[in-house]
Design a protein around this motif. Structure first.
Motif, PDB file in Angstrom:
ATOM      1  N   HIS A  12       0.357 -11.041  31.105  1.00 50.78           N
ATOM      2  CA  HIS A  12       1.691 -10.811  31.688  1.00 50.78           C
ATOM      3  C   HIS A  12       2.682 -11.707  30.966  1.00 50.78           C
ATOM      4  O   HIS A  12       3.040 -12.770  31.448  1.00 50.78           O
ATOM      5  N   CYS A  15       6.365 -12.605  32.745  1.00 46.25           N
ATOM      6  CA  CYS A  15       6.827 -11.744  33.837  1.00 46.25           C
ATOM      7  C   CYS A  15       7.912 -12.478  34.630  1.00 46.25           C
ATOM      8  O   CYS A  15       7.701 -13.593  35.090  1.00 46.25           O
ATOM      9  N   HIS A  17       9.073 -11.782  37.493  1.00 48.22           N
ATOM     10  CA  HIS A  17       9.026 -11.525  38.935  1.00 48.22           C
ATOM     11  C   HIS A  17       8.214 -12.590  39.662  1.00 48.22           C
ATOM     12  O   HIS A  17       7.567 -13.424  39.040  1.00 48.22           O
ATOM     13  N   ARG A  18       8.296 -12.545  40.965  1.00 45.68           N
ATOM     14  CA  ARG A  18       7.598 -13.541  41.795  1.00 45.68           C
ATOM     15  C   ARG A  18       6.942 -12.843  42.973  1.00 45.68           C
ATOM     16  O   ARG A  18       7.292 -13.091  44.123  1.00 45.68           O
ATOM     17  N   CYS A  19       6.001 -11.966  42.697  1.00 46.98           N
ATOM     18  CA  CYS A  19       5.308 -11.284  43.794  1.00 46.98           C
ATOM     19  C   CYS A  19       4.431 -12.313  44.503  1.00 46.98           C
ATOM     20  O   CYS A  19       3.692 -13.049  43.841  1.00 46.98           O
ATOM     21  N   PHE A  21       1.765 -12.256  46.124  1.00 46.18           N
ATOM     22  CA  PHE A  21       0.302 -12.178  46.064  1.00 46.18           C
ATOM     23  C   PHE A  21      -0.249 -12.479  44.681  1.00 46.18           C
ATOM     24  O   PHE A  21      -1.445 -12.509  44.470  1.00 46.18           O
ATOM     25  N   CYS A  22       0.644 -12.716  43.728  1.00 48.75           N
ATOM     26  CA  CYS A  22       0.229 -12.820  42.324  1.00 48.75           C
ATOM     27  C   CYS A  22       0.112 -14.282  41.904  1.00 48.75           C
ATOM     28  O   CYS A  22       0.972 -15.094  42.253  1.00 48.75           O
ATOM     29  N   GLN A  24       0.969 -16.623  39.772  1.00 50.23           N
ATOM     30  CA  GLN A  24       1.922 -16.859  38.687  1.00 50.23           C
ATOM     31  C   GLN A  24       1.464 -17.967  37.738  1.00 50.23           C
ATOM     32  O   GLN A  24       1.615 -17.855  36.543  1.00 50.23           O
ATOM     33  N   ILE A  27      -0.945 -16.520  35.379  1.00 49.74           N
ATOM     34  CA  ILE A  27      -0.451 -15.502  34.461  1.00 49.74           C
ATOM     35  C   ILE A  27       0.735 -15.968  33.646  1.00 49.74           C
ATOM     36  O   ILE A  27       0.920 -15.521  32.528  1.00 49.74           O
ATOM     37  N   THR A  64       2.303  -5.286  33.081  1.00 50.55           N
ATOM     38  CA  THR A  64       3.394  -4.343  33.232  1.00 50.55           C
ATOM     39  C   THR A  64       3.653  -3.806  31.833  1.00 50.55           C
ATOM     40  O   THR A  64       4.529  -4.278  31.119  1.00 50.55           O
ATOM     41  N   ARG A  97       5.035  -1.338  36.483  1.00 47.34           N
ATOM     42  CA  ARG A  97       5.844  -1.417  37.710  1.00 47.34           C
ATOM     43  C   ARG A  97       6.802  -0.243  37.783  1.00 47.34           C
ATOM     44  O   ARG A  97       7.283   0.227  36.748  1.00 47.34           O
ATOM     45  N   ARG A 134       8.779  -8.327  45.469  1.00 39.32           N
ATOM     46  CA  ARG A 134       8.513  -7.373  44.390  1.00 39.32           C
ATOM     47  C   ARG A 134       9.679  -7.185  43.428  1.00 39.32           C
ATOM     48  O   ARG A 134       9.491  -6.867  42.270  1.00 39.32           O
TER      49      ARG A 134
HETATM   50  S1  SF4 Z   1       2.220  -8.708  40.327  1.00 37.84           S
HETATM   51 FE1  SF4 Z   1       4.409  -9.194  40.275  1.00 37.84          FE
HETATM   52  S2  SF4 Z   1       4.526 -11.310  39.587  1.00 37.84           S
HETATM   53 FE2  SF4 Z   1       2.495 -10.591  39.115  1.00 37.84          FE
HETATM   54  S3  SF4 Z   1       2.648  -9.880  37.030  1.00 37.84           S
HETATM   55 FE3  SF4 Z   1       2.979  -8.084  38.314  1.00 37.84          FE
HETATM   56  S4  SF4 Z   1       5.173  -7.991  38.575  1.00 37.84           S
HETATM   57 FE4  SF4 Z   1       4.721 -10.030  37.767  1.00 37.84          FE
END
Ligand code: SF4
Length: 347
Positions: A12, A15, A17-19, A21-22, A24, A27, A64, A97, A134
């Motif tokens: 990733h 990335c 974003h800051r989901c 559940f991920c 970070q 990744i 993504t 995404r 998301r």
């Molecule tokens: S789940 Fe969300 S934070 Fe994790 S890589 Fe995918 S888009 Fe980025």
């Protein structure tokens, strides 16, 4: 025969974003690099050799894809074109995404002969999407599916019941909205709490509680039945167990089970067995017939379905036998007074 999938996990790269559940931390460091042409060639050859005669599908998972730099997307997909020409690779699939897809992206993927795009939709509920961090809304998903379908691509939808703010009603509403987009298939991944995530922090501070295993099985059972009725296959329920996921301390909480999908199938079988046996006098001794390959679903983990039938109805199951002549969506029950049959769509 299902194609042989040759997977490549895409890091990733940055990335934004800051989901919740991920992971970070893990990744964001973008461990690893994109696969090189040589690595792809080697892996495709190795997989194909292990299963001669099967169609090969190359799949880019984990990232993504369409948010990668365009030159990287072109390089990866371009390197696979000769394999598609020669027939060594039959198809390409990738995951991305919803807000990383528009009409231009969809036509580029079509041009590069990608057959299937899996969208990490997770939820169609605006509040759940917001609480999950998301960074896209349900309309983005609708637009993305529309663009991909318009370009003639097959679209898979991934859903994550059990996110913060979610409820069984919201998950089912999400499912209905996702099904109205007519995806080619679904994957359902009940939310797990992974170490190092925002969700783990919320779990520890007590502001988030994941679904229990029983709750997740029961919800996914309802989702699976609804999807089947809509004619949309669910190709996976529950995360694929991997060495990394199974390492101690990685999954902190949540409905994880290495055979989660089988638990759901087994629960559906139990409901049908119970329906068939419900009119029998307590103390009846019966045999069940299962369609090909489904005996273990009827029996249940640790023979749990048989024990539950006895406990709830007083019905003793003497045997569960495969009956190849049964329709794949039916089971039978034999007892001293005859044979009964029921189909899964009766549930
Ligand atoms: S789940 Fe969300 S934070 Fe994790 S890589 Fe995918 S888009 Fe980025």
């Amino acid at each position: 025969m299902r194609p042989l999938v040759v997977p490549f996990f895409i890091p990733h790269l940055g990335c934004p974003h800051r989901c919740v559940f991920c992971d970070q931390e893990k990744i964001a460091g973008a461990r690893g690099a994109l696969p090189t042409d040589a690595e792809m060639r080697e892996r495709i050859g190795r997989y194909a050799e292990s299963s001669p005669g099967r169609d090969v599908e190359v799949a880019f998972y984990g990232g993504t894809f369409t948010a990668l730099a365009k030159r990287d997307q072109s390089a990866l997909l371009g390197a696979l074109q000769p394999f598609l020409e020669s027939g060594e690779v039959a198809s390409l699939r990738l995951s991305t995404r919803p807000d990383a897809v528009d009409a231009g992206v969809a036509s580029f993927l079509k041009e590069m002969r990608v057959a299937t795009v899996e969208l990490g939709v997770q939820s169609m509920d605006e509040e759940v999407l917001r609480l999950a961090g998301r960074g896209h809304d349900a309309a983005d998903t609708e637009r993305a599916v529309g663009c991909l379908r318009q370009a003639g691509l097959s679209v898979g939808v991934q859903l994550m019941p059990g996110l913060p703010g979610d409820s069984p009603e919201r998950s089912l509403a999400t499912l209905h909205r996702a099904l109205s987009l007519q995806p080619s298939f679904l994957r359902i991944y009940p939310t797990l709490v992974i170490a190092g995530t925002e969700l783990a922090r919320m779990y520890h501070e007590g502001s988030y509680q994941p679904l229990s295993l029983d709750q997740a099985v029961s919800l996914c059972k309802r989702m699976l039945l609804i999807a089947r009725r809509a004619g949309v296959p669910v190709i996976r329920m529950g995360l694929q167990p991997t060495a990394e996921l199974e390492s101690p301390g990685v999954i902190l909480a949540g409905p994880h089970h290495p055979a989660f999908g089988q638990l759901v199938e087994s629960e559906i079988c139990f409901d049908l067995m119970r329906l068939l046996a419900s009119g029998l006098p307590s103390g009846s001794r019966v045999c069940f017939g299962a369609p090909a390959g489904r005996v273990s679903d009827l029996v249940g983990q640790k023979r749990g379905n048989l024990a539950r039938l006895k406990e709830l109805l007083g019905v003793e199951v003497e045997a569960v036998r495969e009956e190849p002549s049964l329709a794949p969506d039916a089971i039978s029950l034999q007892w001293e007074d005859g044979v009964l049959q029921a189909r899964f769509d009766e549930l």
